[in-house]
Design a protein around this motif. Structure first.
Motif, PDB file in Angstrom:
ATOM      1  N   ALA A 107       0.820  -1.213   0.000  1.00  0.00           N
ATOM      2  CA  ALA A 107       0.000   0.000   0.000  1.00  0.00           C
ATOM      3  C   ALA A 107       0.853   1.263   0.000  1.00  0.00           C
ATOM      4  CB  ALA A 107      -0.926   0.000   1.213  1.00  0.00           C
ATOM      5  N   GLY A 108       2.176   1.097   0.154  1.00  0.00           N
ATOM      6  CA  GLY A 108       3.087   2.241   0.081  1.00  0.00           C
ATOM      7  C   GLY A 108       3.131   3.088   1.327  1.00  0.00           C
ATOM      8  N   MET A 109       2.854   2.508   2.501  1.00  0.00           N
ATOM      9  CA  MET A 109       2.892   3.280   3.737  1.00  0.00           C
ATOM     10  C   MET A 109       4.305   3.779   4.025  1.00  0.00           C
ATOM     11  SD  MET A 109      -0.078   3.638   4.869  1.00  0.00           S
ATOM     12  CE  MET A 109      -1.725   2.981   4.643  1.00  0.00           C
ATOM     13  N   VAL A 125      -5.161  -3.733   0.323  1.00  0.00           N
ATOM     14  CA  VAL A 125      -4.132  -2.910  -0.320  1.00  0.00           C
ATOM     15  C   VAL A 125      -4.782  -1.824  -1.159  1.00  0.00           C
ATOM     16  CG1 VAL A 125      -2.279  -2.895  -2.032  1.00  0.00           C
ATOM     17  CG2 VAL A 125      -2.383  -4.712  -0.319  1.00  0.00           C
ATOM     18  N   ASP A 126      -5.799  -2.184  -1.947  1.00  0.00           N
ATOM     19  CA  ASP A 126      -6.500  -1.204  -2.779  1.00  0.00           C
ATOM     20  C   ASP A 126      -7.135  -0.105  -1.929  1.00  0.00           C
ATOM     21  OD1 ASP A 126      -5.819  -2.560  -5.076  1.00  0.00           O
ATOM     22  OD2 ASP A 126      -7.691  -3.724  -5.149  1.00  0.00           O
ATOM     23  N   THR A 127      -7.660  -0.483  -0.762  1.00  0.00           N
ATOM     24  CA  THR A 127      -8.292   0.490   0.125  1.00  0.00           C
ATOM     25  C   THR A 127      -7.275   1.461   0.709  1.00  0.00           C
ATOM     26  OG1 THR A 127     -10.056  -1.063   0.734  1.00  0.00           O
ATOM     27  CG2 THR A 127      -9.656   0.768   2.245  1.00  0.00           C
ATOM     28  N   LEU A 128      -6.116   0.946   1.064  1.00  0.00           N
ATOM     29  CA  LEU A 128      -5.113   1.754   1.765  1.00  0.00           C
ATOM     30  C   LEU A 128      -4.325   2.688   0.860  1.00  0.00           C
ATOM     31  CD1 LEU A 128      -5.804  -0.335   3.964  1.00  0.00           C
ATOM     32  CD2 LEU A 128      -3.372  -0.509   4.462  1.00  0.00           C
ATOM     33  N   LYS A 129      -4.210   2.366  -0.410  1.00  0.00           N
ATOM     34  CA  LYS A 129      -3.355   3.141  -1.305  1.00  0.00           C
ATOM     35  C   LYS A 129      -3.769   4.609  -1.382  1.00  0.00           C
ATOM     36  CE  LYS A 129      -1.559  -0.347  -4.512  1.00  0.00           C
ATOM     37  NZ  LYS A 129      -1.619  -0.871  -5.907  1.00  0.00           N
ATOM     38  N   SER A 162      -4.384   6.997   0.590  1.00  0.00           N
ATOM     39  CA  SER A 162      -5.493   7.574   1.358  1.00  0.00           C
ATOM     40  C   SER A 162      -5.152   7.778   2.830  1.00  0.00           C
ATOM     41  CB  SER A 162      -6.730   6.666   1.247  1.00  0.00           C
ATOM     42  OG  SER A 162      -6.478   5.396   1.839  1.00  0.00           O
ATOM     43  N   TRP A 163      -3.859   7.728   3.193  1.00  0.00           N
ATOM     44  CA  TRP A 163      -3.504   7.708   4.606  1.00  0.00           C
ATOM     45  C   TRP A 163      -3.964   8.944   5.366  1.00  0.00           C
ATOM     46  CZ3 TRP A 163      -3.203   5.519   8.829  1.00  0.00           C
ATOM     47  CH2 TRP A 163      -2.498   6.041   9.921  1.00  0.00           C
ATOM     48  N   LEU A 164      -3.778  10.124   4.820  1.00  0.00           N
ATOM     49  CA  LEU A 164      -4.157  11.342   5.546  1.00  0.00           C
ATOM     50  C   LEU A 164      -5.662  11.388   5.816  1.00  0.00           C
ATOM     51  CD1 LEU A 164      -1.895  14.035   3.826  1.00  0.00           C
ATOM     52  CD2 LEU A 164      -1.565  12.905   6.034  1.00  0.00           C
ATOM     53  N   LEU A 165      -6.454  11.043   4.818  1.00  0.00           N
ATOM     54  CA  LEU A 165      -7.905  11.011   5.009  1.00  0.00           C
ATOM     55  C   LEU A 165      -8.302   9.909   5.987  1.00  0.00           C
ATOM     56  CD1 LEU A 165      -9.148  11.549   1.332  1.00  0.00           C
ATOM     57  CD2 LEU A 165      -9.163  13.205   3.209  1.00  0.00           C
ATOM     58  N   ASP A 166      -7.665   8.739   5.868  1.00  0.00           N
ATOM     59  CA  ASP A 166      -7.955   7.630   6.775  1.00  0.00           C
ATOM     60  C   ASP A 166      -7.601   7.999   8.214  1.00  0.00           C
ATOM     61  OD1 ASP A 166      -8.775   6.143   4.629  1.00  0.00           O
ATOM     62  OD2 ASP A 166      -6.869   5.080   4.408  1.00  0.00           O
ATOM     63  N   HIS A 167      -6.481   8.673   8.390  1.00  0.00           N
ATOM     64  CA  HIS A 167      -6.033   9.085   9.721  1.00  0.00           C
ATOM     65  C   HIS A 167      -7.070   9.983  10.376  1.00  0.00           C
ATOM     66  CE1 HIS A 167      -3.882  11.689  12.595  1.00  0.00           C
ATOM     67  NE2 HIS A 167      -3.141  10.633  12.828  1.00  0.00           N
ATOM     68  N   ASP A 168      -7.539  10.984   9.646  1.00  0.00           N
ATOM     69  CA  ASP A 168      -8.520  11.925  10.202  1.00  0.00           C
ATOM     70  C   ASP A 168      -9.852  11.235  10.498  1.00  0.00           C
ATOM     71  OD1 ASP A 168      -6.636  13.916  10.010  1.00  0.00           O
ATOM     72  OD2 ASP A 168      -7.416  14.732   8.129  1.00  0.00           O
ATOM     73  N   THR A 216     -13.490  -1.359   2.452  1.00  0.00           N
ATOM     74  CA  THR A 216     -12.873  -2.423   1.676  1.00  0.00           C
ATOM     75  C   THR A 216     -13.938  -3.293   1.019  1.00  0.00           C
ATOM     76  OG1 THR A 216     -10.937  -2.486   3.136  1.00  0.00           O
ATOM     77  CG2 THR A 216     -11.342  -4.423   1.778  1.00  0.00           C
ATOM     78  N   LYS A 217     -13.705  -3.644  -0.243  1.00  0.00           N
ATOM     79  CA  LYS A 217     -14.633  -4.499  -0.976  1.00  0.00           C
ATOM     80  C   LYS A 217     -14.712  -5.865  -0.311  1.00  0.00           C
ATOM     81  CE  LYS A 217     -15.457  -6.459  -5.563  1.00  0.00           C
ATOM     82  NZ  LYS A 217     -14.939  -6.582  -6.966  1.00  0.00           N
ATOM     83  N   LYS A 218     -15.931  -6.335  -0.083  1.00  0.00           N
ATOM     84  CA  LYS A 218     -16.149  -7.598   0.612  1.00  0.00           C
ATOM     85  C   LYS A 218     -16.263  -8.756  -0.381  1.00  0.00           C
ATOM     86  CE  LYS A 218     -16.679  -5.025   4.330  1.00  0.00           C
ATOM     87  NZ  LYS A 218     -16.700  -3.688   3.688  1.00  0.00           N
TER      88      LYS A 218
END
Length: 296
Positions: A216-218, A248-252, A254-260, A285-287
């Motif tokens: 995801a490139g963290m 992985v697709d969910t995390l790519k 989007s870290w700043l938005l996910d953090h908030d 995340t897609k189920k």
């Protein structure tokens, strides 16, 4: 003598101003073996003749320099602790390496009135032995970081440290030797979280979990992220509803938005940040099938 009697006897002794002698304790139930290694010797040495090994000791930063300046300015022999050293080969010569107490040694070398200091010389010629001694003398000390202890344990050949290093290598995680201001994807200083993950989940499962964050490139990989992915990929309530690739697709990107968003969830539900982060990622995340969990 009962514990209460012991305490009363100590109080009476203290109230009379008498010194308390050093006395052996009861060791009848201990499994006592021969002492490891040989006892160190004390010698007076020019501190400028000493060396440090960067394999398990980091260089002195701004904080270290401030500490050294404080030691020099307020030098007090009553507070002096001899550095722990060991002989080593360097450029064809036998030298003394400091494996504990480099700040003290540098302060002594910097002080204009100090020519020699006492040092304790230990029988540990191999770098691995010195690194192991460093770990032993510094485990539990607040001034020594977990990253330093891990690096020293790695050099010493510690099985747990080697396993962690192997897991991270296979997952594409790079454990840095100290924290910094900028990071590349896959870099981390979260050695405590990784160690806990490997111990709890085993090497293979830990590698799979860490790979999600690498792919995801963290940058950097943080402890709350590790714990969040661990929960999603091991908890029965979530793990069968999503895949690693979908995470992985969910995390790519989007870290700043996910953090908030996770911070807001944590405040609303009074959850730990890592759990709120896991729930936020799960919701996005897609189920692979309808989830039975309440967070779907």
């Amino acid at each position: 003598m009962r514990e209460a009697d012991n305490q009363q006897a100590e109080w009476l002794l203290a109230s009379t101003g008498q010194l308390r002698p050093i006395e052996p304790i009861d060791i009848t139930e201990l499994d006592i073996r021969d002492a490891e290694n040989v006892e160190p010797i004390c010698m007076s040495i020019d501190p400028k003749s000493l060396f440090v090994d960067p394999l398990y000791q980091r260089s002195i930063g701004d904080r270290g320099r401030r500490l050294i300046r404080q030691i020099v300015e307020g030098w007090d022999w009553n507070r002096f602790k001899p550095p722990a050293c060991a002989y080593a080969e360097h450029n064809g010569q036998t030298v003394l390496k400091v494996f504990d107490g480099q700040h003290t040694a540098i302060a002594a070398a910097s002080h204009p009135a100090i020519g020699e200091i006492p040092v304790m010389i230990h029988e540990a010629r191999e770098t691995a032995q010195q690194a192991a001694a460093f770990v032993g003398q510094n485990t539990g000390k607040l001034a020594v970081t977990p990253l330093q202890l891990h690096q020293a344990a790695l050099v010493a050949g510690d099985d747990d440290a080697l396993t962690i290093d192997q897991v991270c290598g296979r997952a594409g995680v790079k454990i840095l030797r100290f924290s910094q201001k900028t990071f590349e994807p896959g870099e981390t200083v979260a050695i405590g979280a990784i160690a806990s993950l490997v111990e709890k989940r085993g090497a293979m499962r830990a590698r799979i979990i860490l790979e999600v964050l690498v792919k995801a490139g963290m940058a950097p990989i943080l402890a709350p992220q590790i714990k969040a992915i661990e929960m999603l990929m091991t908890d029965d309530e979530y793990r069968e509803a999503i895949t690693a690739d979908a995470l992985v697709d969910t995390l790519k990107d989007s870290w700043l938005l996910d953090h908030d968003a996770a911070k807001q969830i944590a405040l609303t539900h009074k959850w730990p940040f890592w759990k709120a982060l896991a729930i936020h990622w799960f919701r996005n995340t897609k189920k692979v099938r309808p989830a039975t969990g309440r967070a779907a």
